[in-house]
Design a protein around this motif. Structure first.
Motif, mmCIF file in Angstrom:
data_model
loop_
_atom_site.group_PDB
_atom_site.id
_atom_site.type_symbol
_atom_site.label_atom_id
_atom_site.label_comp_id
_atom_site.label_asym_id
_atom_site.label_seq_id
_atom_site.Cartn_x
_atom_site.Cartn_y
_atom_site.Cartn_z
ATOM 1 N N ALA A 43 0.799 -1.213 0.000
ATOM 2 C CA ALA A 43 0.000 0.000 0.000
ATOM 3 C C ALA A 43 0.838 1.272 0.000
ATOM 4 C CB ALA A 43 -0.938 0.007 1.215
ATOM 5 N N LEU A 44 1.988 1.244 0.711
ATOM 6 C CA LEU A 44 2.763 2.463 0.925
ATOM 7 C C LEU A 44 4.097 2.500 0.208
ATOM 8 C CD1 LEU A 44 2.102 2.854 4.760
ATOM 9 C CD2 LEU A 44 0.858 3.921 2.866
ATOM 10 N N GLY A 45 4.530 1.378 -0.330
ATOM 11 C CA GLY A 45 5.792 1.361 -1.056
ATOM 12 C C GLY A 45 6.859 0.574 -0.341
ATOM 13 N N PRO A 46 7.948 0.267 -1.017
ATOM 14 C CA PRO A 46 8.988 -0.608 -0.467
ATOM 15 C C PRO A 46 9.815 -0.008 0.657
ATOM 16 C CG PRO A 46 9.651 0.272 -2.606
ATOM 17 C CD PRO A 46 8.224 0.669 -2.417
ATOM 18 N N GLY A 47 9.703 1.298 0.899
ATOM 19 C CA GLY A 47 10.507 1.915 1.948
ATOM 20 C C GLY A 47 9.866 1.916 3.321
ATOM 21 N N VAL A 48 8.739 1.220 3.488
ATOM 22 C CA VAL A 48 8.012 1.302 4.754
ATOM 23 C C VAL A 48 8.798 0.673 5.902
ATOM 24 C CG1 VAL A 48 6.701 -0.848 4.423
ATOM 25 C CG2 VAL A 48 5.757 0.989 5.827
#
Length: 398
Positions: free
Chosen positions: A234-239
């Motif tokens: 949902a928020l991207g790979p850097g979460v």
């Protein structure tokens, strides 16, 4: 030129920095000892491999040849799974193959006691007790733990779900006491790559995997297998990295507040002349005592004037000091204690985790550990130390 595996290079660099910090602190010198806590999983085996490679060149640079330290390992067998002794023995064999010495296998008893905060908390407490005991026995300067960036992110999410405040959101400290976590900047995928690079076959704990039939799983396993993948999608790979950064930032704030809370706890701790809270049989005052020791008495009126952030930290610290398991002591319990201080209306005693109790009487807040012992009566509360230490939980450390 031989290509250096990037994951192995990162792992060695992390261990090298940790050993250098021990040297700089005066804790480690030539022929000193460090231990690796090894379960046989990818994270701890990668740490064992990197430590074995770096132990012979501590402090090496263009100006210095460095020196060697002794690198050993501790394998803790909790005895909670079928075949756990075989898993522990295989992990120990892997460590010996890497050249670690001494390699100690310590089998522990995990109490089946709800007061210990549940089976996961009880196993964690038994594990850390064993690690610290072996460190004392071997004279080790440090025990290196293989927790990764992914573990840190999971700890933050678990703390958020519990609603236990900034200290839980601060996750696992890089260093605390004899324990050090060199891999908090590495991803789990990197430790698996290290094992592949050096040809190590690692064990996967079945409790870390989601059951295929949807059966209940430990909270950390659900976070690892469901929550983190959903957040990443949902928020991207850097979460994961963002959650770990949040922990680092909150830890500095929490450390300062805890220091201030320790001072406040010392100021509001009192020793009553009598026993106004009814500490005889069936009473709820701290004098009930119990197997865990004496209770605490706090000046409720003085505590009421403190800033809420400090007051609530003092109350949580007091709860932990009388035996409440950190993982089970939530914001709800602190709220109930706080109500005895700032919203006193003659309410009954507050029941706390670990069967502790808290009650207000005559302007004081009495907290006592589990009990009472039948037929026991006391007329005074044991003396409180002049400066209380604020106990810090191990927030979901693996």
């Amino acid at each position: 030129m031989t290509r250096v595996d990037p994951a192995l290079a990162a792992a060695r660099s992390a261990v090298r920095a940790e050993l250098a910090d021990l040297v700089a602190a005066g804790s480690l010198g030539p022929s000193g000892t460090v231990l690796v806590a090894c379960s046989g999983g990818a994270d701890s085996l990668a740490l064992a491999a990197a430590t074995a490679l770096e132990a012979g060149r501590v402090g090496r640079s263009v100006r210095s040849r460095g020196f060697a330290v002794r690198a050993g390992a501790v394998v803790v067998d909790h005895g909670l799974q079928a075949g756990s002794a075989d898993v522990a023995d295989r992990a120990a064999a892997r460590c010996r193959e890497l050249g670690l010495d001494p390699v100690v296998v310590r089998r522990v008893h995990v109490p089946d006691d709800a007061a210990a905060g549940g089976p996961e908390a009880a196993a964690r407490a038994a594990r850390y007790d064993a690690l610290e005991a072996v460190a004392r026995e071997t004279g080790a300067a440090a025990v290196l733990l293989g927790h990764t960036l992914d573990d840190q992110a999971e700890s933050v999410l678990l703390g958020l779900a519990r609603g236990s405040g900034a200290r839980s959101l601060a996750g696992m400290p890089r260093r605390r006491g004899v324990h050090r976590r060199p891999f908090l900047g590495l991803r789990r995928s990197q430790t698996e790559a290290v094992c592949a690079a050096v040809g190590l076959e690692y064990w996967t704990d079945p409790t870390n995997l989601l059951p295929p039939d949807g059966a209940p799983a430990p909270a950390r396993t659900r976070v690892r297998g469901v929550v983190v993948p959903a957040l990443t999608a949902a928020l991207g790979p850097g979460v994961v990295e963002a959650l770990a950064r949040t922990a680092d930032q909150l830890r500095d704030d929490a450390d300062l507040l805890d220091d201030l809370a320790a001072d406040l706890l010392a100021e509001v701790s009192t020793v009553p002349a009598g026993d106004p809270a009814g500490t005889g049989p069936g009473g709820t005052g701290p004098g009930d005592g119990g197997a865990t020791g004496a209770g605490l008495v706090l000046d409720a009126e003085a505590l009421a004037g403190a800033a809420p952030a400090l007051r609530r930290r003092v109350l949580r610290a007091a709860a932990l000091a009388v035996g409440c398991p950190p993982g089970s002591t939530t914001a709800r319990h602190v709220d109930a204690l706080d109500a005895l201080v700032v919203s006193w209306r003659g309410q009954d005693a507050v029941h706390l985790p670990g069967d502790a109790r808290a009650r207000r009487a005559c302007g004081s807040l009495f907290l006592r550990p589990a009990g009472p012992r039948p037929g026991r009566a006391t007329s005074a509360v044991p003396s409180t130390p002049s400066h209380q230490h604020v106990p810090q939980p191990r927030p979901e450390e693996e």
